[in-house]
Scaffold this motif. Sequence first.
Motif, short mmCIF file in Angstrom:
data_model
loop_
_atom_site.label_atom_id
_atom_site.label_comp_id
_atom_site.label_asym_id
_atom_site.label_seq_id
_atom_site.Cartn_x
_atom_site.Cartn_y
_atom_site.Cartn_z
N THR A 19 0.81 -1.17 -0.02
CA THR A 19 -0.02 -0.07 0.06
C THR A 19 0.98 1.21 -0.05
OG1 THR A 19 -1.55 -1.40 1.31
CG2 THR A 19 -1.88 1.04 1.14
N GLN A 20 0.70 1.97 -0.87
CA GLN A 20 1.45 3.08 -1.02
C GLN A 20 0.91 4.23 0.08
OE1 GLN A 20 4.01 4.76 -2.60
NE2 GLN A 20 3.81 4.42 -5.02
N PRO A 21 1.89 5.09 0.56
CA PRO A 21 1.16 6.03 1.82
C PRO A 21 0.48 6.98 0.81
CG PRO A 21 3.55 5.85 1.82
CD PRO A 21 3.11 5.12 0.77
N ALA A 26 -2.97 -1.71 -3.40
CA ALA A 26 -2.90 -1.71 -4.70
C ALA A 26 -1.48 -1.64 -5.38
CB ALA A 26 -3.54 -0.27 -5.28
N GLY A 27 -0.59 -1.79 -4.44
CA GLY A 27 0.88 -1.83 -5.13
C GLY A 27 1.58 -0.83 -5.54
N THR A 28 2.45 -1.12 -6.24
CA THR A 28 3.50 0.15 -6.91
C THR A 28 4.25 0.91 -6.02
OG1 THR A 28 2.03 1.96 -6.89
CG2 THR A 28 1.81 0.50 -8.93
N ARG A 29 4.48 0.33 -4.67
CA ARG A 29 5.34 1.15 -3.62
C ARG A 29 6.79 0.63 -3.97
NH1 ARG A 29 4.16 1.64 2.86
NH2 ARG A 29 5.96 3.05 3.32
N PRO A 30 7.61 1.59 -4.03
CA PRO A 30 8.98 1.43 -4.37
C PRO A 30 9.61 0.75 -3.23
CG PRO A 30 8.71 3.77 -4.05
CD PRO A 30 7.65 3.13 -4.03
N MET A 31 10.63 -0.22 -3.38
CA MET A 31 11.26 -0.90 -2.65
C MET A 31 12.68 -0.72 -3.02
SD MET A 31 9.12 -4.16 -1.25
CE MET A 31 10.30 -4.55 0.05
#
Length: 409
Positions: A43-45, A51-56
């Motif tokens: 979960t993006q802030p 919904a994903g797409t959070r960078p790691m």
Amino acid sequence: MAALILLAAVVCPDSGAAAQDDAAQIARGKYLADAGDCVACHTQPGGSLFAGTRPMATPFGTLYTPNITPDAETGIGKWTGDQFYTMMHTGRYPDGSLLYPAMPFGAYTKVTREDSDAIFAYLRSVPAVRQSNRPHELKFPYNNRSLVLGWRTLYFTEGEFQPDTAKSSEWNRGAYLVQGLGHCSMCHTAINALGGSSESQAFEGGLIPMQDWYAPSLTSNKEAGLGDWDLADITDLLRTGVSKRGAVYGPMAEVVYDSLQYLSDPDIKAMGVYLKALGAHQAADKSTPTTSIAENRLLLRLGSKIYDAQCASCHGAQGRGKQQDYPPLAGNQSIQMSSAVNPIRMVLNGGFPPGTAGNPKPFGMPPFAQSLSDDEVAAVVTFIRVSWGNRGSSVSARQANELRSAPLN
């Protein structure tokens, strides 16, 4: 419509019970997803749930987490329970392709099929979000996914958690949560140049790549090993983020906020029992002096003055703190560890314990990066690490300078 409803009632007399069963399964799945801290990565802030797409960020490039909402095109809406379990258990997508090990399948492989099915039922119940997955941005040759096969050969052992019959059911429940869903070894075990870790060094602590926080050893009572803690202090720390023995900051504060505060009292206690048992070793002191004796004396004189001016009003002249608002510094294991990364970062950047139901208005520490020079930061951290019976080593201005540019997460 009335006829259809009547027909449904006649044909499916247990539909109400089935709905209750489904609701119970979903609720259990949500609890387990909280235990696994799924929201932290997927979960993006400020974004849509899961919904994903959070960078790691990793040493090999940036990975972007996938959409795990039930959207049929961009999420897991077409997956089956079998496929979800296979992903959790083996680290493979439904088409057989390999997951990168930033997804902790090395820990999730221990999750039972029953728990996997409950998590899947919960994920199927959340709002579907149509959001395409973002391609990873990995450096060559790590963008060749087939290289994961070699990594798996070295570092991945597939298999559900097997209880230790010589231990209590409470210990085994704690071990299942810590080793499996909690994936605590992802941070508390040193990561090598290949992004892997050794089972023989499990929970012995290490620097978290790209975050510049040190996850302390859970096996050594000289670091975060909890062998000599009261069980109540352990459970307080896990549930609320604060206890009589200290407080959590940095990445661990996020874990408590997103995950641990939602676990039941019996599960938190079980984790405490297991973690207390881990802290059975007294590891050798690996710290090495970074300053000369003469320089160390200068640091202590300067550090004492800075501490009296900036720190004593909260932490006390003798470092005893003020329970539970300001953690003690005297006798605090996190202050004395071989790695000085965490106390340096706290002086530079400050921070807050997590705001939890058990500690809804946490007291924070202000940052001093703008008001203290590298020499002054090194001096006050050195003073804290060696005063009041503390047995840490001195730190240098260079160490302080290196951490000024560390990410704030």
